[in-house]
Write an enzyme that holds these catalytic residues in place. Structure first.
Site, PDB file in Angstrom:
ATOM      1  N   LYS A 114      25.334  47.810   6.869  1.00  0.00           N
ATOM      2  CA  LYS A 114      26.376  46.327   6.248  1.00  0.00           C
ATOM      3  C   LYS A 114      26.499  45.337   5.974  1.00  0.00           C
ATOM      4  CE  LYS A 114      30.529  46.980   4.744  1.00  0.00           C
ATOM      5  NZ  LYS A 114      31.692  47.048   3.807  1.00  0.00           N
TER       6      LYS A 114
ATOM      7  N   LEU B 109      35.899  42.228  12.047  1.00  0.00           N
ATOM      8  CA  LEU B 109      35.986  43.558  12.095  1.00  0.00           C
ATOM      9  C   LEU B 109      34.548  43.627  11.540  1.00  0.00           C
ATOM     10  CD1 LEU B 109      39.547  44.871  10.694  1.00  0.00           C
ATOM     11  CD2 LEU B 109      38.255  43.936  12.836  1.00  0.00           C
TER      12      LEU B 109
ATOM     13  N   GLU C 291      48.631  49.360   0.108  1.00  0.00           N
ATOM     14  CA  GLU C 291      47.037  49.676  -0.157  1.00  0.00           C
ATOM     15  C   GLU C 291      47.473  50.619  -1.757  1.00  0.00           C
ATOM     16  OE1 GLU C 291      44.549  48.382   1.446  1.00  0.00           O
ATOM     17  OE2 GLU C 291      45.599  47.579   2.715  1.00  0.00           O
TER      18      GLU C 291
ATOM     19  N   SER D 165     -19.430  19.644  -2.603  1.00  0.00           N
ATOM     20  CA  SER D 165     -18.831  20.694  -3.309  1.00  0.00           C
ATOM     21  C   SER D 165     -19.678  22.439  -2.353  1.00  0.00           C
ATOM     22  CB  SER D 165     -18.779  21.285  -4.366  1.00  0.00           C
ATOM     23  OG  SER D 165     -17.831  20.108  -5.118  1.00  0.00           O
TER      24      SER D 165
ATOM     25  N   ASN E  26     -13.066  12.802   1.975  1.00  0.00           N
ATOM     26  CA  ASN E  26     -12.508  13.369   0.619  1.00  0.00           C
ATOM     27  C   ASN E  26     -13.796  14.869   0.938  1.00  0.00           C
ATOM     28  OD1 ASN E  26     -12.894  13.073  -3.161  1.00  0.00           O
ATOM     29  ND2 ASN E  26     -14.373  14.720  -2.278  1.00  0.00           N
TER      30      ASN E  26
ATOM     31  N   ARG F 200      28.415  52.663   0.431  1.00  0.00           N
ATOM     32  CA  ARG F 200      28.070  51.841  -0.885  1.00  0.00           C
ATOM     33  C   ARG F 200      27.328  51.343  -0.964  1.00  0.00           C
ATOM     34  NH1 ARG F 200      33.292  51.022  -3.231  1.00  0.00           N
ATOM     35  NH2 ARG F 200      34.192  50.490  -1.395  1.00  0.00           N
TER      36      ARG F 200
ATOM     37  N   ALA G 295     -14.561  20.571  -3.848  1.00  0.00           N
ATOM     38  CA  ALA G 295     -14.835  21.923  -4.177  1.00  0.00           C
ATOM     39  C   ALA G 295     -15.483  23.151  -3.109  1.00  0.00           C
ATOM     40  CB  ALA G 295     -14.414  22.436  -5.812  1.00  0.00           C
TER      41      ALA G 295
ATOM     42  N   ASN H  49      30.956  45.619  -0.914  1.00  0.00           N
ATOM     43  CA  ASN H  49      30.746  47.336  -0.306  1.00  0.00           C
ATOM     44  C   ASN H  49      29.452  47.619  -1.261  1.00  0.00           C
ATOM     45  OD1 ASN H  49      33.854  47.485   1.157  1.00  0.00           O
ATOM     46  ND2 ASN H  49      33.800  46.675  -1.079  1.00  0.00           N
TER      47      ASN H  49
ATOM     48  N   GLN I 206      33.722  50.379  18.549  1.00  0.00           N
ATOM     49  CA  GLN I 206      34.767  51.169  18.008  1.00  0.00           C
ATOM     50  C   GLN I 206      33.566  52.435  17.568  1.00  0.00           C
ATOM     51  OE1 GLN I 206      36.130  50.215  14.282  1.00  0.00           O
ATOM     52  NE2 GLN I 206      37.939  51.224  13.983  1.00  0.00           N
TER      53      GLN I 206
END
Length: 456
Positions: free
Chosen positions: A24, A10, A153, A404, A376, A17, A379, A226, A75
């Site tokens: 959902k 389902l 319920e 670098s 190598n 909510r 940087a 929910n 549905q």
């Protein structure tokens, strides 16, 4: 002989909510839609068919889960759970058992469902649980002999009935032929004006059908979602299950409460994972790997003995064993590190092969590149791979040394054993075993005056 099984999920509720445009059942749990978790659990029972009843946000739900083996049942009006199941019945033979699952109850275990089906061997069965606070749930009514007499319920229950702590989870197993008749006899004469699936239990009792219960081993299995608070509760419960599974397999989690899997995670023995790490998609981690705090690893493979230091992102990468990544490194899609390679702090790689034992230690970008073994990279090095329209490739052959603050303007090749002087901009191929550098010669200017701040 056990009857064939049809499963009805389902998934038509609006989930008002949640206060969301997203249906959902599509809200994510551990990185996947809640409905996906329920479908995967259903498949584990090897049913003859899975029928998903959808309504709110229907096409969005179907597009998100385009699986070929599902029977999608629309549905159009949400008139209650009994009405929802009735929409699926035309596709279910009378000699089947019908297992009803809820698309917003994602943590139910296959073991509990197997026990439920076994309990329904000569009639019908409900998955029940006892709660200290049963607010919001339908209560299971029993007669003086302790047999199930029906379900009420909460909105229709008396004060005495609301004191009952045994609740119906909404998950039940029923014989299809009898169920078809009971559904046609349902009434919406109740507090919510809906056709309750739970009313078929009293009809079954009236018709002399045996009604049994199977009890969920863990309350969280039947926790419905929910609102977002309940979603957060279910999320943490799911993550705790994953944490327990991994620890049982030999993984050390520094804090199981600060750990998230949003997909699948497979680990070897003696893996250590520090706090606040997130694993998304499909991740495989070899034995003896250590992962520092605050890391994100997505759709990647990490080889044995590798160290991922703090605050690193590994996304779509393959890292061979005994490598080192981070801290604050980012390995993007297509990165491949060979054994013993090192990618250090504030380094980003993308579509790059980094050879065995090579090092890219600091503050560099290596993209669309092949870096041979023993290289190598100094940087501040950048492979300039994009010309504004197209990407170009850089090749750095084995044992090269990149000084670098070098810019390698692709397409370009640095030869084996070559050295690139610091601060160079390399636009043409650099020959092997040779020093290549660019830029103006250093000068010293005598008599030069440093600018001073103007005073008004």
């Amino acid at each position: 002989m056990t009857a064939p099984l049809s499963i009805v999920i389902l998934a038509a509720g609006a989930g008002t909510r949640m206060r969301s445009r997203l249906p959902k059942v599509l809200h994510p749990l551990a990185g996947r839609p809640m409905l996906r978790h329920v479908i995967d659990t259903a498949r584990g029972l090897e049913p003859a068919g899975i029928h998903v009843v959808f309504g709110h946000g229907g096409e969005q739900v179907r597009n998100e889960i385009p699986d070929d083996d599902l029977d999608w049942v629309h549905q159009a009006e949400q008139l209650g759970t009994g009405h929802a199941v009735a929409q699926a019945m035309p596709g279910i033979p009378d000699d089947h058992d019908v297992l009803v699952l809820c698309g917003d109850v994602p943590l139910v275990r296959p073991e509990s469902l197997a026990a439920l089906r076994e309990a329904a061997y000569d009639g019908a069965a409900l998955l029940a649980v006892r709660l200290t606070d049963a607010s919001g749930y339908g209560r299971i009514l029993r007669d003086a002999a302790g047999d199930v007499a029906g379900i009420v319920e909460e909105k229709d229950a008396t004060a005495e009935q609301r004191a009952i702590t045994e609740i119906n989870s909404g998950i039940m197993c029923l014989p299809a032929g009898r169920l078809r008749g009971w559904l046609t006899a349902l009434s919406d004469d109740n507090a919510q004006g809906e056709y309750y699936l739970t009313d078929v239990i009293a009809m079954a009792r009236r018709d002399g059908v045996s009604i049994h219960t199977a009890e969920a081993a863990d309350v969280v299995e039947v926790q419905g979602v929910n609102d977002r608070r309940q979603l957060a509760v279910v999320e943490r419960a799911w993550q705790r299950r994953e944490a327990d599974r991994l620890m049982a397999a030999g993984v050390s989690l520094m804090d199981p409460a600060r750990f998230d899997v949003r997909g699948t995670l497979d680990c070897g023995e003696d893996v250590t994972i520090d706090v606040n790490c997130v694993f998304a998609g499909e991740v495989r981690i070899g034995a003896g790997v250590t992962i520092g705090p605050n890391c994100l690893i997505r759709d990647s493979v990490i080889g044995d003995g590798t160290h991922i230091e703090a605050n690193s992102v590994v996304d779509g990468a393959a890292v061979e064993g005994d490598s080192s990544v981070g801290p604050f490194a980012r390995l993007r899609t297509g990165t491949r590190l060979a054994r013993g390679a090192k990618v250090g702090n504030f380094v980003e790689t993308k579509n790059a092969d980094v050879g065995e034992g090579s090092k890219v230690n600091h503050l560099s970008y290596v993209g669309d590149a092949e870096v041979g073994p023993g290289v190598n990279v100094g940087a501040g090095t950048i492979t300039c791979n994009y010309d504004g329209a197209n990407k170009h490739f850089t090749v750095i052959e084995a044992d090269a040394f990149i000084g670098s603050n070098t810019a390698l303007v692709a397409p370009v090749r640095v030869g084996r054993g070559a050295t690139i002087g610091a601060g160079s901009v390399i636009r043409d191929d650099a020959p092997a075993d040779t020093l290549t550098l660019s830029g103006t010669r250093q000068q010293s200017v005598s008599g030069w005056q440093r600018p001073t701040k103007r005073r008004d």
